[in-house]
Design an enzyme around this catalytic site. Structure first.
Site, PDB file in Angstrom:
ATOM      1  N   CYS A 137      11.808 -10.522  -5.669  1.00 42.10           N
ATOM      2  CA  CYS A 137      12.279 -10.479  -4.211  1.00 42.10           C
ATOM      3  C   CYS A 137      12.410 -11.756  -3.751  1.00 42.10           C
ATOM      4  O   CYS A 137      13.128 -12.744  -4.448  1.00 42.10           O
ATOM      5  CB  CYS A 137      11.591  -9.622  -3.348  1.00 42.10           C
ATOM      6  SG  CYS A 137      11.982  -9.270  -1.842  1.00 42.10           S
ATOM      7  N   ASP A 165      19.055  -1.050  -5.885  1.00 44.59           N
ATOM      8  CA  ASP A 165      18.270  -1.930  -5.240  1.00 44.59           C
ATOM      9  C   ASP A 165      18.960  -1.747  -3.837  1.00 44.59           C
ATOM     10  O   ASP A 165      20.157  -2.242  -3.535  1.00 44.59           O
ATOM     11  CB  ASP A 165      18.419  -3.280  -5.592  1.00 44.59           C
ATOM     12  CG  ASP A 165      17.411  -4.357  -4.854  1.00 44.59           C
ATOM     13  OD1 ASP A 165      16.925  -3.729  -3.960  1.00 44.59           O
ATOM     14  OD2 ASP A 165      17.399  -5.367  -5.110  1.00 44.59           O
ATOM     15  N   HIS A 224      14.399  -1.648  -6.308  1.00 44.47           N
ATOM     16  CA  HIS A 224      13.985  -3.010  -6.255  1.00 44.47           C
ATOM     17  C   HIS A 224      12.857  -3.318  -6.576  1.00 44.47           C
ATOM     18  O   HIS A 224      12.281  -4.295  -7.280  1.00 44.47           O
ATOM     19  CB  HIS A 224      13.945  -3.301  -4.561  1.00 44.47           C
ATOM     20  CG  HIS A 224      13.769  -4.746  -3.984  1.00 44.47           C
ATOM     21  ND1 HIS A 224      14.453  -5.622  -4.488  1.00 44.47           N
ATOM     22  CD2 HIS A 224      12.522  -5.297  -3.564  1.00 44.47           C
ATOM     23  CE1 HIS A 224      14.087  -6.963  -3.835  1.00 44.47           C
ATOM     24  NE2 HIS A 224      12.848  -6.717  -3.481  1.00 44.47           N
TER      25      HIS A 224
END
Length: 421
Positions: free
Chosen positions: A234, A328, A362
């Site tokens: 991230c 994601d 994600h």
């Protein structure tokens, strides 16, 4: 007599286990339930239904779950599908050193949808899932401005050094570093906001802080001194890519579902200053489940006005591996990784690799982490959507974890995979 065998009963959280039941009535519907309580006392639970064979056996390595939280032959399905009993919680090990997660496995005759005090399992087991191997040492890091925890494998080394960075929620997250150390890496879990005396929010990413962390790691006598690897997810992946682009200490980089540009905040390094692409918060989506989808808030990196925000990964000393979940729903990670690879090839850099996984979301974490499609975040009033499909995502986690270790070991230490501790 009914038997329930789990092997091994004590293992690292990223290791698979084998589950076998015997002594049951032939062709009997059974329910296997797994549950645990995290360090805050929150309950997580999963279930699967199986049909015994003609001898009254069920072997999860070969037999398909007919229903429950998943279907098909998935030996680790009960671990993958652990879900919070209260909504929007994420299972995350905080104290990796002193205790494992205790996963309780229970076998019931017939179909059991919910555990009650009136139901009694015919067999039970408790499995210990550790996030640190015996002999791994944890050293609290408070040197200069740097805050984190260094995990060292047993022995004299030297070991390949890795800096481990998580996302913009901040704090010190250690479970990935402790597992990396359990597999032979000297891994520094690095905090950069919302921990100890660090800023409570991310304003400017100062790469000199991360360079200081790399130098601290390289000065340790148990760490190979030629350069470090970086693993980030991230916002941490964005920072990892910036480190690769500007810091000569970085020898190999793994970016998990990140971007190819500076976003939201500014980035500085010595005389360099890059203003990030502004978040477009008006494009934030609220899903039918009441969670936030952040995907569309990141600006279009193809716009000319954002050209200077793109990270010059072609300057990176070593190879870069992008690991991407194609479902994601926090970042458009696949687009960003493809743009990064195209830029690298344009400038003649051939060692940028993209491995994307259909159905993965994600939060691509080590295999010990169950699937988490949505969870509450510290900085947002509503939960965040991470995306992904259970089976595809968890299979991707197993592949990503193996590829991450191989990539780092080969490109830092120049040697193939070692046997686990």
């Amino acid at each position: 007599m009914v038997g329930l065998v789990v092997s091994p009963e004590v293992a690292l959280a990223d290791e698979p286990v084998k589950i076998h039941a015997w002594g049951l009535p032939p062709h009997q519907l059974i329910t296997l339930i797994a549950w645990l309580k995290d360090e805050k006392g929150q309950m997580f639970q999963s279930r699967a239904f199986y049909q015994t064979d003609s001898k009254g056996n069920v072997d999860l390595d070969h037999d398909a779950a007919t229903g429950g939280d998943f279907q098909g032959v998935h030996p680790m399905g009960l671990f993958w599908s652990l879900k919070p009993c209260s909504p929007f919680l994420r299972l995350m090990k905080r104290d990796v050193m002193s205790s494992p997660f205790h996963v309780h496995l229970e076998l019931y005759l017939n179909m059991i949808l919910n555990r009650t005090s009136e139901e009694f399992p015919v067999a039970t087991k408790v499995v210990e899932r550790w996030y640190v191997a015996p002999g791994v040492q944890r050293i609290q890091i408070q040197q200069g401005k740097v805050r984190g925890a260094l995990f060292l494998p047993p022995g004299d080394g030297p070991f390949p050094g890795v800096i481990d960075i998580f996302g913009g929620v901040g704090g010190l997250v250690e479970f990935r570093s402790s597992l990396l150390a359990s597999h032979g890496f000297a891994s520094l879990a690095l905090a950069y906001i919302a921990y100890d005396d660090l800023p409570s929010y991310l304003g400017i990413v100062d790469l000199e802080y991360f360079e200081e962390a790399a130098n601290i790691l390289l000065r340790n006598p148990k760490v190979l001194g030629d350069g470090v690897g970086v693993v980030g997810v991230c916002k941490g992946a964005e920072i990892a890519l910036a480190m690769a682009s500007y810091l000569p200490q970085v020898k190999a980089t793994v970016c998990i579902n990140g971007t190819n540009a500076v976003n939201g905040n500014s980035l500085s390094y010595r005389d360099l200053q890059i203003d990030g692409i502004p978040y477009q918060v008006d494009r934030l989506l609220v899903t039918d489940f009441g969670s936030l989808e952040w995907t569309y808030t990141l600006g279009d990196t193809k716009k000319p006005e954002y050209e200077d925000c793109i990270l010059p990964l072609e300057k990176a000393r070593g190879p870069i591996l992008f690991l991407v979940g194609e479902k994601d729903r926090n970042y458009d990670s696949l687009t960003f990784s493809k743009e990064a690879k195209a830029r690298a090839e344009k400038f003649g850099k051939k060692d940028v690799h993209v491995h994307s996984f259909p159905g993965a979301g994600h939060l691509l974490e080590p295999p010990g982490a169950p699937f988490c499609p949505v969870s509450q975040s510290t900085f947002f009033p509503l939960p965040l959507t991470w995306g992904g499909d259970l089976i595809a995502h968890c299979k991707a986690q197993e592949t990503c974890w193996r590829e991450t270790q191989d990539f780092l070991r080969i490109n830092i230490a120049g040697c193939p995979r070692q046997s686990k501790l």
